[in-house]
Design a protein around this motif. Structure first.
Motif, PDB file in Angstrom:
ATOM      1  N   HIS A  64       0.829  -1.209   0.000  1.00 34.85           N
ATOM      2  CA  HIS A  64       0.000   0.000   0.000  1.00 34.85           C
ATOM      3  C   HIS A  64       0.863   1.258   0.000  1.00 34.85           C
ATOM      4  O   HIS A  64       0.336   2.365  -0.148  1.00 34.85           O
ATOM      5  N   GLY A  65       2.145   1.112   0.204  1.00 36.40           N
ATOM      6  CA  GLY A  65       3.031   2.263   0.265  1.00 36.40           C
ATOM      7  C   GLY A  65       4.467   1.842   0.031  1.00 36.40           C
ATOM      8  O   GLY A  65       4.737   0.824  -0.626  1.00 36.40           O
ATOM      9  N   MET A  66       5.404   2.612   0.586  1.00 39.51           N
ATOM     10  CA  MET A  66       6.822   2.385   0.359  1.00 39.51           C
ATOM     11  C   MET A  66       7.227   0.953   0.726  1.00 39.51           C
ATOM     12  O   MET A  66       7.098   0.537   1.875  1.00 39.51           O
ATOM     13  N   PRO A  67       7.746   0.174  -0.237  1.00 41.57           N
ATOM     14  CA  PRO A  67       8.142  -1.214   0.038  1.00 41.57           C
ATOM     15  C   PRO A  67       9.536  -1.264   0.669  1.00 41.57           C
ATOM     16  O   PRO A  67      10.520  -1.629   0.020  1.00 41.57           O
ATOM     17  N   THR A  68       9.628  -0.915   1.928  1.00 42.21           N
ATOM     18  CA  THR A  68      10.928  -0.730   2.573  1.00 42.21           C
ATOM     19  C   THR A  68      11.788  -1.989   2.555  1.00 42.21           C
ATOM     20  O   THR A  68      13.008  -1.912   2.385  1.00 42.21           O
ATOM     21  N   GLY A  69      11.174  -3.153   2.739  1.00 45.13           N
ATOM     22  CA  GLY A  69      11.945  -4.389   2.722  1.00 45.13           C
ATOM     23  C   GLY A  69      12.565  -4.648   1.364  1.00 45.13           C
ATOM     24  O   GLY A  69      13.721  -5.081   1.262  1.00 45.13           O
ATOM     25  N   LEU A  70      11.815  -4.384   0.306  1.00 44.31           N
ATOM     26  CA  LEU A  70      12.328  -4.567  -1.051  1.00 44.31           C
ATOM     27  C   LEU A  70      13.454  -3.582  -1.343  1.00 44.31           C
ATOM     28  O   LEU A  70      14.491  -3.959  -1.902  1.00 44.31           O
ATOM     29  N   ILE A  71      13.270  -2.319  -0.963  1.00 42.63           N
ATOM     30  CA  ILE A  71      14.286  -1.298  -1.227  1.00 42.63           C
ATOM     31  C   ILE A  71      15.595  -1.647  -0.531  1.00 42.63           C
ATOM     32  O   ILE A  71      16.684  -1.475  -1.093  1.00 42.63           O
ATOM     33  N   ALA A  72      15.503  -2.165   0.693  1.00 45.00           N
ATOM     34  CA  ALA A  72      16.708  -2.543   1.433  1.00 45.00           C
ATOM     35  C   ALA A  72      17.486  -3.633   0.699  1.00 45.00           C
ATOM     36  O   ALA A  72      18.720  -3.679   0.760  1.00 45.00           O
ATOM     37  N   LYS A  73      16.786  -4.505  -0.012  1.00 47.21           N
ATOM     38  CA  LYS A  73      17.461  -5.571  -0.750  1.00 47.21           C
ATOM     39  C   LYS A  73      18.033  -5.089  -2.078  1.00 47.21           C
ATOM     40  O   LYS A  73      19.014  -5.642  -2.577  1.00 47.21           O
ATOM     41  N   LEU A  74      17.418  -4.044  -2.656  1.00 45.93           N
ATOM     42  CA  LEU A  74      17.823  -3.602  -3.989  1.00 45.93           C
ATOM     43  C   LEU A  74      19.055  -2.711  -3.984  1.00 45.93           C
ATOM     44  O   LEU A  74      19.732  -2.589  -5.007  1.00 45.93           O
ATOM     45  N   GLY A  75      19.332  -2.032  -2.858  1.00 45.19           N
ATOM     46  CA  GLY A  75      20.529  -1.202  -2.847  1.00 45.19           C
ATOM     47  C   GLY A  75      20.365   0.079  -2.070  1.00 45.19           C
ATOM     48  O   GLY A  75      19.539   0.177  -1.167  1.00 45.19           O
ATOM     49  N   ASP A  76      21.157   1.087  -2.435  1.00 43.50           N
ATOM     50  CA  ASP A  76      21.223   2.357  -1.721  1.00 43.50           C
ATOM     51  C   ASP A  76      19.918   3.122  -1.880  1.00 43.50           C
ATOM     52  O   ASP A  76      19.551   3.536  -2.982  1.00 43.50           O
ATOM     53  N   GLU A  77      19.215   3.332  -0.761  1.00 45.70           N
ATOM     54  CA  GLU A  77      17.926   4.010  -0.822  1.00 45.70           C
ATOM     55  C   GLU A  77      18.052   5.497  -1.117  1.00 45.70           C
ATOM     56  O   GLU A  77      17.061   6.179  -1.345  1.00 45.70           O
ATOM     57  N   LYS A  78      19.281   6.043  -1.117  1.00 46.14           N
ATOM     58  CA  LYS A  78      19.479   7.457  -1.414  1.00 46.14           C
ATOM     59  C   LYS A  78      19.717   7.705  -2.904  1.00 46.14           C
ATOM     60  O   LYS A  78      19.924   8.833  -3.324  1.00 46.14           O
TER      61      LYS A  78
END
Length: 377
Positions: free
Chosen positions: A202-216
Motif C-alpha cells: 500500500h506504500g513504500m516497500p521498505t523491505g524490497l528497497i533494502a534488498k535492492l541497494g542504496d535508498e538514497k
C-alpha cells in the motif's frame, strides 16, 4: 530468488545463558577447589538433574516467545514466509515484458493473520504483461479497482482499500490505508494480505528497497500496468540532467482546507487524511504531476522516460495512469486478485468491531476508531 529467514535476530538474553550454565553445573558433583573448609555439598544426579534441565528449558521457551512478539502493525523481526520461497521471472518477448511470480515477498514481512488483518499469505499464480514502449496519453486514467503495478519481486502495488464510510461505496468517502486512522494490519513494508492470500504493498516497500541497494539513489522498484517504470522516493534535481544531484521528490497533493460535509452527505470533521477524498492536487506544490510521476532521465533510461515515484506522503503509490494499463492487471471477479490462482480467505473484521458504532447507531470505521465527525470535535 530466495526468502531469507532469521537474519538480524537479536542475541539471546544473558539470562538464558546463565540458566543453561546453572543446569549444566547442577549435573556435576560439587568438589572443593582449595584447602579451606566448605559446607557439606550435595551430589545432584538423576531426577534432580532432570528437574534443573527442565527448568532451564522453560526459561528458554519463555525468552523465545518474548523475542517473537510482533511489534506495531503486526511486524515481526526475522519472520519470512516459511512454506514457499519467492519465485519471480521477468522476461521480454516481442513488444512486451512478462512478469510471472508467486507473490511471496523476498524480504521479511509481518505476522499474518494479525489483529487488523485476518488473512494468511498464500502463493499466487501471477502472469502480468506490460508494453516495452508505453505511450503517454493526454488525459490521466484512474488506477483504482485494480493493482497499479508490480514490484521487481513479483508483489503487486495495490493502494486502494475496500473500506468506505458507513460501509457504503456510494458515499464516495474511501478510507486511506496509510492515514494512521484505521488499523488494516500493515507491516513494516506497508503491506498486508487480501482474502485470496495475496500479499501486496500500500506504500513504500521498505523491505524490497533494502534488498535492492542504496535508498538514497534512484531505485527502480517495479513497473506500472501501463509499462512505465516505478522508482522509490528519489530523482535528479534537474529531471533531464543525469549529472545533477539525486534528491527526494515531493508529491504535489495537499490536504484540503476546512471541513467535510456532515449529516447524510458525509462523515463531517476536518480534512485530516482519513479519507482519500481529503486530498487534492495542487499544481506546482511539489515535483510530481497528478499521477505522481514526471519525465526525466534515470539509470535504466538514460535517454529519458516518463516514470512514476512512490513517495512517503499521499498518494504514496500513484492512483492514476499516464498510459494505458494492460488487461492482465484487471481483477478476475469480486475478492479475487489479478492474474489467476490464490485461495479464498476472510474479509477484514466488520467496521468498528463488536459493539463499536458511529453516530445514530451506524457502524464506525474499522479498527474501533470513532467516526471522524466525533473524533474531531
Amino acid at each position: 530468488m530466495t526468502a531469507h529467514v532469521g537474519k538480524n535476530l537479536p542475541d539471546p538474553p544473558r539470562f538464558i545463558a546463565v540458566a543453561m550454565m546453572t543446569a549444566t553445573h547442577a549435573s556435576i558433583k560439587s568438589r572443593p577447589v582449595d584447602r579451606q573448609p566448605h559446607p557439606p555439598t550435595k551430589e545432584i544426579t538423576g531426577m534432580s538433574s532432570l528437574r534443573y534441565a527442565l527448568a532451564a528449558c522453560s526459561l528458554l521457551l519463555v525468552a523465545t516467545s518474548v523475542l517473537a512478539h510482533p511489534g506495531p502493525g503486526g511486524h515481526q523481526h526475522g519472520q519470512a514466509h516459511r512454506d514457499q520461497d519467492n519465485e519471480v521471472s521477468i522476461v521480454t518477448r516481442g513488444n512486451y515484458r512478462y512478469i510471472t511470480a508467486n507473490g511471496i515477498p523476498d524480504h521479511q514481512h509481518g505476522r499474518f493473520p494479525n489483529r487488523g488483518n485476518p488473512n494468511r499469505i498464500a502463493p499466487q499464480r501471477y502472469t502480468f504483461r506490460v508494453p516495452l514502449q508505453p505511450r503517454m496519453n493526454e488525459e490521466f486514467r484512474s488506477a483504482m479497482g485494480q493493482p497499479f503495478g508490480v514490484a521487481l519481486n513479483g508483489v503487486p502495488f495495490d493502494p486502494g482499500t475496500a473500506e468506505f464510510w458507513n460501509r457504503d461505496r456510494r458515499s464516495g468517502w474511501n478510507y486511506e490505508a496509510l492515514s494512521g486512522k484505521i488499523n488494516l494490519g500493515l507491516d513494516a513494508s506497508n503491506a498486508h494480505v487480501q482474502p485470496t492470500g495475496a500479499y501486496h504493498y500500500h506504500g513504500m516497500p521498505t523491505g524490497l528497497i533494502a534488498k535492492l541497494g542504496d535508498e538514497k539513489k534512484m531505485v527502480l522498484v517495479g513497473y506500472a500496468a501501463d509499462g512505465f517504470p516505478i522508482y522509490a522516493l528519489h530523482g535528479h534535481a534537474e529531471p533531464n540532467d543525469a549529472e545533477s544531484d539525486v534528491v527526494r521528490l515531493r508529491s504535489s497533493y495537499r490536504l484540503k482546507k476546512g471541513s467535510r460535509p456532515g449529516g447524510r452527505g458525509g462523515p463531517g470533521g476536518r480534512y485530516d487524511g482519513t479519507f482519500v477524498q481529503d486530498w487534492e492536487f495542487v499544481p506546482g506544490a511539489g515535483d510530481l504531476d497528478e499521477a505522481n510521476g514526471r519525465v526525466g532521465v534515470t539509470p535504466e533510461y538514460p535517454e529519458g522516460t516518463y516514470y512514476y515515484v512512490v513517495t512517503n506522503e499521499f498518494p504514496f503509490i500513484p492512483r492514476l495512469y499516464r498510459g494505458t494499463p494492460d488487461e492482465s492487471f484487471a481483477r478476475r471477479g469480486p475478492g479475487r486478485g489479478p492474474g489467476s490462482g490464490g485461495r479464498r480467505g476472510r474479509r477484514p473484521p466488520p467496521f468498528g468491531g463488536p459493539g463499536v458504532q458511529g453516530r445514530g447507531g451506524r457502524p464506525g470505521p474499522p479498527g474501533g476508531f470513532p467516526p471522524p465527525s466525533e473524533r474531531d470535535r
